[in-house]
Design a protein around this motif. Structure first.
Motif, PDB file in Angstrom:
ATOM      1  N   ASP A  60      11.114  13.900 -12.205  1.00 36.85           N
ATOM      2  CA  ASP A  60      11.161  14.588 -10.914  1.00 36.85           C
ATOM      3  C   ASP A  60      11.584  13.585  -9.855  1.00 36.85           C
ATOM      4  N   ILE A  61      12.858  13.661  -9.470  1.00 35.72           N
ATOM      5  CA  ILE A  61      13.416  12.644  -8.566  1.00 35.72           C
ATOM      6  C   ILE A  61      12.694  12.630  -7.208  1.00 35.72           C
ATOM      7  N   ALA A  62      12.123  13.760  -6.827  1.00 32.87           N
ATOM      8  CA  ALA A  62      11.427  13.861  -5.535  1.00 32.87           C
ATOM      9  C   ALA A  62      10.176  12.981  -5.513  1.00 32.87           C
ATOM     10  N   LYS A  63       9.674  12.612  -6.696  1.00 32.01           N
ATOM     11  CA  LYS A  63       8.419  11.842  -6.756  1.00 32.01           C
ATOM     12  C   LYS A  63       8.612  10.393  -7.179  1.00 32.01           C
ATOM     13  N   MET A  64       9.888  10.000  -7.344  1.00 29.00           N
ATOM     14  CA  MET A  64      10.178   8.678  -7.911  1.00 29.00           C
ATOM     15  C   MET A  64       9.745   7.515  -7.017  1.00 29.00           C
ATOM     16  N   GLN A  65       9.686   7.727  -5.697  1.00 22.28           N
ATOM     17  CA  GLN A  65       9.349   6.610  -4.792  1.00 22.28           C
ATOM     18  C   GLN A  65       7.850   6.489  -4.536  1.00 22.28           C
ATOM     19  N   ASP A  66       7.063   7.313  -5.203  1.00 21.90           N
ATOM     20  CA  ASP A  66       5.602   7.277  -5.014  1.00 21.90           C
ATOM     21  C   ASP A  66       4.986   6.522  -6.193  1.00 21.90           C
ATOM     22  N   TYR A  67       4.685   5.247  -5.975  1.00 25.37           N
ATOM     23  CA  TYR A  67       4.196   4.414  -7.082  1.00 25.37           C
ATOM     24  C   TYR A  67       3.298   3.299  -6.572  1.00 25.37           C
ATOM     25  N   PHE A  68       2.503   2.738  -7.516  1.00 23.10           N
ATOM     26  CA  PHE A  68       1.737   1.528  -7.268  1.00 23.10           C
ATOM     27  C   PHE A  68       2.523   0.363  -7.850  1.00 23.10           C
ATOM     28  N   THR A  69       2.396  -0.808  -7.254  1.00 20.71           N
ATOM     29  CA  THR A  69       3.055  -1.981  -7.842  1.00 20.71           C
ATOM     30  C   THR A  69       2.178  -3.220  -7.678  1.00 20.71           C
ATOM     31  N   TYR A  70       2.143  -4.022  -8.721  1.00 21.63           N
ATOM     32  CA  TYR A  70       1.345  -5.244  -8.700  1.00 21.63           C
ATOM     33  C   TYR A  70       1.942  -6.231  -9.701  1.00 21.63           C
ATOM     34  N   PHE A  71       1.532  -7.501  -9.575  1.00 19.30           N
ATOM     35  CA  PHE A  71       2.013  -8.533 -10.482  1.00 19.30           C
ATOM     36  C   PHE A  71       1.018  -8.720 -11.625  1.00 19.30           C
ATOM     37  N   LYS A 128      -2.827  -1.504  -0.774  1.00 17.24           N
ATOM     38  CA  LYS A 128      -2.180  -1.767   0.517  1.00 17.24           C
ATOM     39  C   LYS A 128      -0.927  -0.897   0.599  1.00 17.24           C
ATOM     40  N   ASN A 129      -0.925   0.026   1.550  1.00 15.06           N
ATOM     41  CA  ASN A 129       0.224   0.926   1.694  1.00 15.06           C
ATOM     42  C   ASN A 129       1.416   0.182   2.280  1.00 15.06           C
ATOM     43  N   VAL A 130       2.584   0.383   1.677  1.00 15.53           N
ATOM     44  CA  VAL A 130       3.824  -0.253   2.135  1.00 15.53           C
ATOM     45  C   VAL A 130       4.960   0.762   2.018  1.00 15.53           C
ATOM     46  N   SER A 131       6.071   0.451   2.705  1.00 15.85           N
ATOM     47  CA  SER A 131       7.292   1.260   2.554  1.00 15.85           C
ATOM     48  C   SER A 131       8.418   0.328   2.157  1.00 15.85           C
ATOM     49  N   LEU A 132       8.715   0.304   0.878  1.00 15.32           N
ATOM     50  CA  LEU A 132       9.742  -0.594   0.341  1.00 15.32           C
ATOM     51  C   LEU A 132      11.091   0.128   0.336  1.00 15.32           C
ATOM     52  N   SER A 133      12.167  -0.665   0.133  1.00 10.03           N
ATOM     53  CA  SER A 133      13.486  -0.034  -0.005  1.00 10.03           C
ATOM     54  C   SER A 133      13.476   0.836  -1.267  1.00 10.03           C
ATOM     55  N   PRO A 134      14.387   1.824  -1.360  1.00  9.43           N
ATOM     56  CA  PRO A 134      14.328   2.739  -2.508  1.00  9.43           C
ATOM     57  C   PRO A 134      14.476   2.018  -3.851  1.00  9.43           C
ATOM     58  N   LEU A 135      13.653   2.439  -4.801  1.00  7.74           N
ATOM     59  CA  LEU A 135      13.791   1.986  -6.173  1.00  7.74           C
ATOM     60  C   LEU A 135      15.004   2.707  -6.755  1.00  7.74           C
ATOM     61  N   ARG A 136      15.879   1.961  -7.444  1.00 10.51           N
ATOM     62  CA  ARG A 136      17.104   2.568  -7.984  1.00 10.51           C
ATOM     63  C   ARG A 136      17.194   2.358  -9.485  1.00 10.51           C
ATOM     64  N   LEU A 137      17.558   3.424 -10.180  1.00  7.38           N
ATOM     65  CA  LEU A 137      17.805   3.355 -11.623  1.00  7.38           C
ATOM     66  C   LEU A 137      19.252   3.799 -11.843  1.00  7.38           C
TER      67      LEU A 137
END
Ligand code: BO1
Ligand code: ZN
Length: 260
Positions: free
Chosen positions: A187-198, A38-47
């Motif tokens: 590669d910071i340009a690719k950091m927001q492209d991820y899958f997430t699940y529980f 399911k495609n979503v747009s979440l707030s930025p992941l921050r490290l």
């Protein structure tokens, strides 16, 4: 929980006999099917904090090689699917006996030669062990690798000390302070492209307490760098040639794909 292995009488098919969570409904790893996300747009992941070098050490746990920093709050993770701040605990690796298997999560049934897990616990719970008692206790970053002709210099400080910790229980400091950024954000340009699940811990006790974040970007390791991990030893003194759990049923879970 340390008396488990990856084959035979104490292999993954038997983990549930001693560790009841291992036969739970929301287990990890899984096969991520890209046509079924399911495609979503979440707030930025921050490290935060990963741009400072920290003195670090690696340990042969008998099941993996685990890296910790001497600093207790070397890095914090927040944003994306997470409601709170998560503190870095340790990172470790899963691999196979050849360059065609070794990852825990699969993508479209494809396996990769290695997977790194960066484990974070929820700051409010104060400690990793306390966080294990809560379903939102952990966040785990998962990185998949491909084989490259050239060694990846970011991993050389770790690969170089593996020969000194071949025996289970051995521990060795890295020669230089480690910049976690070089491992976590290649590669910071690719950091927001991820899958997430529980899901769960992928080893006993298999507790269902982890928000998994699997980056789509692939990191590179040479065949020789991968092979160095296969010389580590198990609790029995055999070579730890594979330490990945087979994929588990998705059941009614949804895998989200964050679109940057
Ligand atoms: S994983 O990231 O799902 N593969 C995972 C699996 C098990 C743990 C952490 C992450 N468990 C912890 C134990 C600790 C131990 C540590 C290293 O692994 O609960 O007691 O120190 O083995
Ligand atoms: Zn792991």
């Amino acid at each position: 929980g340390q008396n488990f292995s990856y084959d035979g009488d104490q292999g993954p098919l038997h983990w549930g006999e001693e560790y009841h969570s291992c036969i739970g409904k929301y287990q990890s790893p899984i096969n991520i099917e890209e046509h079924n996300v399911k495609n979503v747009s979440l707030s930025p992941l921050r490290l935060i904090g990963i741009d400072n070098p920290y003195q670090s050490y690696v340990t042969n746990t008998g099941h993996t090689v685990m890296l910790k920093t001497n600093e207790s709050k070397a890095a914090t993770l927040s944003g994306g699917p997470l409601q709170d701040n998560y503190v870095f605990e340790q990172l470790h690796f899963h691999w196979g006996e050849n360059d065609y298997e070794g990852s825990e999560d699969l993508v479209n049934n494809h396996s990769f030669p290695m997977e790194m897990h960066a484990v974070f616990y929820k700051e409010d719970y104060k400690s990793f062990n306390e966080a294990l008692n809560h379903s939102d206790g952990l966040a785990i970053l998962a990185y998949l690798y491909e084989v490259s002709p050239q060694p990846n210099p970011a991993y050389e400080p770790i690969v170089r000390v593996l020969r000194d910790i071949e025996v289970m229980g051995k521990r060795k400091a890295l020669q230089e302070p480690l910049l976690l950024e070089s491992l976590f954000v290649p590669d910071i340009a690719k950091m927001q492209d991820y899958f997430t699940y529980f899901g769960s811990l992928t080893t006993p006790p298999c507790l269902e307490v982890a928000r998994w974040i699997d980056f789509k970007d692939r990191q590179q390791l040479s065949h020789e760098q991968l092979a160095a991990f296969r010389d580590l030893q198990t609790p029995e003194g055999d070579k730890l040639t594979h330490n990945f759990r087979p994929v588990q049923p998705l059941e009614d879970r949804v895998v989200f794909h964050n679109i940057p």
